[in-house]
Design a protein around this motif. Structure first.
Motif, short mmCIF file in Angstrom:
data_model
loop_
_atom_site.label_atom_id
_atom_site.label_comp_id
_atom_site.label_asym_id
_atom_site.label_seq_id
_atom_site.Cartn_x
_atom_site.Cartn_y
_atom_site.Cartn_z
N ASP A 58 56.87 -16.63 84.47
CA ASP A 58 56.85 -18.03 84.07
C ASP A 58 57.85 -18.89 84.85
OD1 ASP A 58 59.00 -16.78 83.04
OD2 ASP A 58 58.84 -17.60 81.01
N GLY A 59 58.29 -18.39 85.99
CA GLY A 59 59.20 -19.19 86.80
C GLY A 59 60.29 -18.38 87.45
N LYS A 60 61.45 -18.99 87.61
CA LYS A 60 62.58 -18.33 88.25
C LYS A 60 63.80 -18.35 87.33
CE LYS A 60 61.25 -20.00 92.87
NZ LYS A 60 61.71 -20.80 94.04
N GLU A 61 64.60 -17.29 87.43
CA GLU A 61 65.87 -17.24 86.71
C GLU A 61 67.01 -17.32 87.72
OE1 GLU A 61 68.61 -14.21 83.99
OE2 GLU A 61 66.52 -13.72 84.40
N ASP A 62 67.87 -18.29 87.53
CA ASP A 62 69.00 -18.47 88.43
C ASP A 62 69.98 -17.31 88.28
OD1 ASP A 62 70.89 -19.42 90.15
OD2 ASP A 62 71.57 -21.06 88.86
N GLU A 90 81.06 -4.03 80.47
CA GLU A 90 82.06 -5.07 80.69
C GLU A 90 81.46 -6.44 80.36
OE1 GLU A 90 84.92 -6.81 84.28
OE2 GLU A 90 83.34 -5.35 84.73
N ASN A 91 82.22 -7.25 79.65
CA ASN A 91 81.78 -8.61 79.35
C ASN A 91 81.42 -9.35 80.63
OD1 ASN A 91 82.12 -8.36 76.58
ND2 ASN A 91 84.21 -9.16 76.61
N GLY A 92 80.30 -10.06 80.61
CA GLY A 92 79.89 -10.84 81.77
C GLY A 92 78.82 -10.20 82.61
N LEU A 93 78.58 -8.89 82.44
CA LEU A 93 77.51 -8.24 83.19
C LEU A 93 76.15 -8.79 82.77
CD1 LEU A 93 78.42 -4.43 83.18
CD2 LEU A 93 78.56 -5.99 85.12
N LYS A 94 75.20 -8.76 83.68
CA LYS A 94 73.84 -9.16 83.33
C LYS A 94 73.27 -8.12 82.37
CE LYS A 94 69.26 -10.07 85.35
NZ LYS A 94 68.99 -11.20 84.45
N SER A 95 72.78 -8.58 81.23
CA SER A 95 72.22 -7.69 80.22
C SER A 95 70.76 -7.41 80.56
CB SER A 95 72.33 -8.34 78.83
OG SER A 95 71.73 -7.53 77.85
N GLU A 96 70.50 -6.21 81.04
CA GLU A 96 69.13 -5.85 81.42
C GLU A 96 68.97 -4.34 81.41
OE1 GLU A 96 68.21 -7.01 85.41
OE2 GLU A 96 69.86 -5.89 86.30
N GLY A 97 67.72 -3.89 81.43
CA GLY A 97 67.45 -2.46 81.44
C GLY A 97 68.02 -1.78 80.21
N LEU A 98 68.67 -0.65 80.41
CA LEU A 98 69.23 0.09 79.29
C LEU A 98 70.59 -0.45 78.86
CD1 LEU A 98 68.24 3.74 80.26
CD2 LEU A 98 67.02 2.09 78.87
N ILE A 99 71.09 -1.46 79.59
CA ILE A 99 72.36 -2.08 79.21
C ILE A 99 72.06 -3.42 78.54
CG2 ILE A 99 74.65 -2.78 80.02
CD1 ILE A 99 74.22 -1.00 82.44
N GLU A 100 71.35 -3.35 77.45
CA GLU A 100 71.05 -4.53 76.65
C GLU A 100 70.67 -4.08 75.25
OE1 GLU A 100 67.53 -6.75 77.71
OE2 GLU A 100 66.65 -5.02 78.71
N GLN A 101 70.69 -5.02 74.32
CA GLN A 101 70.36 -4.71 72.94
C GLN A 101 68.86 -4.48 72.79
OE1 GLN A 101 73.99 -4.55 72.33
NE2 GLN A 101 72.96 -4.66 70.36
N GLY A 102 68.48 -3.84 71.69
CA GLY A 102 67.07 -3.72 71.37
C GLY A 102 66.49 -2.33 71.53
N TYR A 103 67.31 -1.37 71.95
CA TYR A 103 66.81 -0.01 72.09
C TYR A 103 67.34 0.83 70.92
CZ TYR A 103 65.36 -1.53 76.71
OH TYR A 103 64.76 -2.20 77.74
#
Length: 218
Positions: free
Chosen positions: A81-85, A115-128
């Motif tokens: 749906d677009g681009k993420e900066d 570490e605070n500030g990392l991009k939350s994605e993949g297995l390093i994010e909530q919801g698993y």
């Protein structure tokens, strides 16, 4: 013997990162766990993925320590749906994702520290199947009561995993009679005994009827 846990981390490039890693490893040590780290206390002549897989299979839990490794000053991510900066985005080593996925595929409980500030994605994010412990990198953070509480909660799952029957014992086709009896509880043993007795009675009755009124042991 201390329970082995696999450690996934990038190479520390700053004093802050090194001190935080040392703090986490110390907390694991005093908790009675044995951190296993590739090419620090685990060595292999094999290619990395093969070696890592073998070490992970010997462990009962995995700790993912994710901290800044790559900095994107300018850029964007293409999305449907677009681009993420992605300007000023920080990413951990990709090995965190690879090793976390490998450990999860074997059912190991994961302790994910980011570490605070990392991009939350993949297995390093909530919801698993786990919560990510977001933190600043400092010795104090690694020794904090909140981190110890988070670790102790994860450790309970590690101990449960470690106490489970081995993979070999979980396959009934590979069980010996002795192994089968060891993993059965009392009600199961009584049910087995009753089934054997019932089978013997049925065989004896059949033999009596077909043997002109004579018991097979007479």
């Amino acid at each position: 013997m201390a329970i082995k846990v696999f450690i996934s981390k990038g190479s520390a490039t700053t004093t802050k990162q090194r001190e935080f890693i040392d703090g986490v490893l110390h907390t694991l040590d005093v908790s009675g766990l044995s951190p296993r780290i590739m090419f620090e206390n685990e060595w292999s002549h094999e290619q990395p993925l093969t070696a890592i897989k073998k070490v992970i299979k010997e462990c009962s839990g995995a700790v993912i320590i994710a901290f800044e490794r790559t900095i994107i000053k300018e850029g964007f991510e293409l999305k449907k749906d677009g681009k993420e900066d992605l300007a000023n985005t920080t990413l951990p080593t990709p090995w965190n994702q690879i090793e976390a996925a490998m450990a999860y595929s074997y059912g190991l409980p994961l302790l994910v520290i980011a570490e605070n500030g990392l991009k939350s994605e993949g297995l390093i994010e909530q919801g698993y199947d786990w919560n990510v412990y977001w933190t600043e990198l400092s010795v104090e953070a690694a020794k904090s009561e909140s981190f110890k509480g988070f670790l102790n909660s994860w450790k309970k799952s590690v101990v449960e995993f470690h106490s489970r029957p081995s993979k070999e014992l979980s396959d009934p086709g590979k069980l010996t009679v002795a192994q089968l009896l060891r993993v059965m509880n009392i009600p199961q043993l009584w049910s087995l005994f009753a089934a054997i007795v019932s089978l013997l009675i049925a065989v004896a009755t059949f033999a009596y009827k077909t043997g002109a009124g004579k018991w097979p042991w007479g």
